[in-house]
Design a protein around this motif. Structure first.
Motif, PDB file in Angstrom:
ATOM      1  N   THR A  80       0.866  -1.171   0.000  1.00 36.30           N
ATOM      2  CA  THR A  80       0.000   0.000   0.000  1.00 36.30           C
ATOM      3  C   THR A  80       0.907   1.226   0.000  1.00 36.30           C
ATOM      4  O   THR A  80       1.703   1.408   0.916  1.00 36.30           O
ATOM      5  N   VAL A  81       0.795   2.046  -1.059  1.00 36.59           N
ATOM      6  CA  VAL A  81       1.780   3.106  -1.285  1.00 36.59           C
ATOM      7  C   VAL A  81       1.194   4.514  -1.367  1.00 36.59           C
ATOM      8  O   VAL A  81       1.942   5.484  -1.458  1.00 36.59           O
ATOM      9  N   GLY A  82      -0.118   4.636  -1.367  1.00 34.04           N
ATOM     10  CA  GLY A  82      -0.682   5.968  -1.508  1.00 34.04           C
ATOM     11  C   GLY A  82      -2.185   5.965  -1.519  1.00 34.04           C
ATOM     12  O   GLY A  82      -2.832   4.950  -1.247  1.00 34.04           O
ATOM     13  N   THR A  83      -2.724   7.124  -1.864  1.00 33.22           N
ATOM     14  CA  THR A  83      -4.176   7.298  -1.896  1.00 33.22           C
ATOM     15  C   THR A  83      -4.575   8.203  -3.059  1.00 33.22           C
ATOM     16  O   THR A  83      -3.808   9.087  -3.463  1.00 33.22           O
ATOM     17  N   VAL A  84      -5.763   7.942  -3.579  1.00 36.28           N
ATOM     18  CA  VAL A  84      -6.381   8.777  -4.607  1.00 36.28           C
ATOM     19  C   VAL A  84      -7.736   9.207  -4.060  1.00 36.28           C
ATOM     20  O   VAL A  84      -8.458   8.398  -3.466  1.00 36.28           O
ATOM     21  N   ILE A  85      -8.065  10.471  -4.277  1.00 36.04           N
ATOM     22  CA  ILE A  85      -9.313  11.014  -3.767  1.00 36.04           C
ATOM     23  C   ILE A  85     -10.069  11.700  -4.905  1.00 36.04           C
ATOM     24  O   ILE A  85      -9.495  12.487  -5.651  1.00 36.04           O
ATOM     25  N   ILE A  86     -11.344  11.376  -5.025  1.00 36.66           N
ATOM     26  CA  ILE A  86     -12.251  12.106  -5.911  1.00 36.66           C
ATOM     27  C   ILE A  86     -13.205  12.842  -4.974  1.00 36.66           C
ATOM     28  O   ILE A  86     -14.038  12.223  -4.308  1.00 36.66           O
ATOM     29  N   SER A  87     -13.042  14.157  -4.889  1.00 33.94           N
ATOM     30  CA  SER A  87     -13.819  14.949  -3.933  1.00 33.94           C
ATOM     31  C   SER A  87     -14.691  15.956  -4.669  1.00 33.94           C
ATOM     32  O   SER A  87     -14.650  16.052  -5.893  1.00 33.94           O
ATOM     33  N   GLU A  88     -15.458  16.694  -3.885  1.00 32.51           N
ATOM     34  CA  GLU A  88     -16.340  17.728  -4.445  1.00 32.51           C
ATOM     35  C   GLU A  88     -17.218  17.162  -5.555  1.00 32.51           C
ATOM     36  O   GLU A  88     -17.493  17.828  -6.556  1.00 32.51           O
ATOM     37  N   VAL A  89     -17.660  15.912  -5.370  1.00 34.37           N
ATOM     38  CA  VAL A  89     -18.489  15.276  -6.389  1.00 34.37           C
ATOM     39  C   VAL A  89     -19.845  15.972  -6.437  1.00 34.37           C
ATOM     40  O   VAL A  89     -20.530  16.108  -5.420  1.00 34.37           O
ATOM     41  N   ASP A  90     -20.195  16.425  -7.623  1.00 31.84           N
ATOM     42  CA  ASP A  90     -21.470  17.095  -7.881  1.00 31.84           C
ATOM     43  C   ASP A  90     -22.202  16.235  -8.904  1.00 31.84           C
ATOM     44  O   ASP A  90     -21.898  16.281 -10.098  1.00 31.84           O
ATOM     45  N   ILE A  91     -23.142  15.434  -8.427  1.00 34.40           N
ATOM     46  CA  ILE A  91     -23.863  14.499  -9.301  1.00 34.40           C
ATOM     47  C   ILE A  91     -24.685  15.250 -10.346  1.00 34.40           C
ATOM     48  O   ILE A  91     -24.736  14.843 -11.509  1.00 34.40           O
ATOM     49  N   ASP A  92     -25.325  16.355  -9.966  1.00 35.51           N
ATOM     50  CA  ASP A  92     -26.163  17.107 -10.906  1.00 35.51           C
ATOM     51  C   ASP A  92     -25.368  17.597 -12.107  1.00 35.51           C
ATOM     52  O   ASP A  92     -25.860  17.585 -13.237  1.00 35.51           O
ATOM     53  N   ASN A  93     -24.136  18.043 -11.875  1.00 35.85           N
ATOM     54  CA  ASN A  93     -23.301  18.554 -12.964  1.00 35.85           C
ATOM     55  C   ASN A  93     -22.280  17.536 -13.443  1.00 35.85           C
ATOM     56  O   ASN A  93     -21.508  17.824 -14.358  1.00 35.85           O
ATOM     57  N   ALA A  94     -22.248  16.366 -12.813  1.00 36.25           N
ATOM     58  CA  ALA A  94     -21.348  15.264 -13.188  1.00 36.25           C
ATOM     59  C   ALA A  94     -19.886  15.691 -13.165  1.00 36.25           C
ATOM     60  O   ALA A  94     -19.134  15.487 -14.112  1.00 36.25           O
TER      61      ALA A  94
END
Length: 176
Positions: A74-88
């Motif tokens: 395990t060497v790191g992390t990826v983040i998908i943030s500020e997800v806005d479903i309405d605007n995709a």
């Protein structure tokens, strides 16, 4: 829902965070070299604080966090943030332990993260905001098809200095 994405030769995968990741997450958070390169100003945490934070992730909204595994480490992390479903839309970020940087892991991990964002999450636009002097990250995101959109002037304070952010994005229709 557990996440599991693997690259073509199975050397790199992205998966959901679990309690066993606490020590790696703590190291990523507390590492001074990494802290200089990220947009925020991480507060140093001990292992108990890290475990408590992991326990709150199921309540988190609008953010997907994944661990990066490279050849079973395990060497790191990826983040998908500020997800806005309405605007995709969503914002992508990555942290990799220094001893694993420069090996192509980031390229593969971000490629998988984009596949997840555009495929599984059905996002149309993924953005990234990177410190203007973080040349390695800028090069990495451009390598996987992100385009510079502009400069967010004096947007953050790092080490008591105001710093610019470079805003980048990639659209679902832009295949890499």
């Amino acid at each position: 829902m557990p996440i599991m994405m693997k690259n073509s030769d199975n050397s790199i995968n992205l998966r959901s965070i679990k309690r066993d990741d606490a020590s790696v997450l703590q190291e990523l958070n507390n590492n001074e070299e990494i802290a200089k390169c990220v947009v925020g100003n991480p507060k140093k945490v001990n292992i108990e604080e890290q475990l408590l934070w992991i326990d709150t992730l199921n309540k988190e909204k609008n953010t997907i966090r994944m661990m990066i595994e490279y050849e079973n480490f395990t060497v790191g992390t990826v983040i998908i943030s500020e997800v806005d479903i309405d605007n995709a839309t969503g914002n992508l970020a990555i942290k990799i332990l220094p001893q694993f940087q420069g090996k192509g892991i980031g390229t593969e991990a971000l490629t998988l993260a984009c596949e997840y964002a555009f495929g599984e999450m059905d996002l149309y636009c993924v953005t990234a905001h990177i410190l203007a002097d973080n040349y390695a990250s800028l090069k990495l995101f451009e390598k996987i098809g992100f385009s510079k959109e502009g400069i967010l002037r004096s947007r953050v304070v790092k080490e008591e200095q105001r710093k610019d952010l470079v805003s980048l994005s990639r659209l679902k229709s832009e295949k890499k």
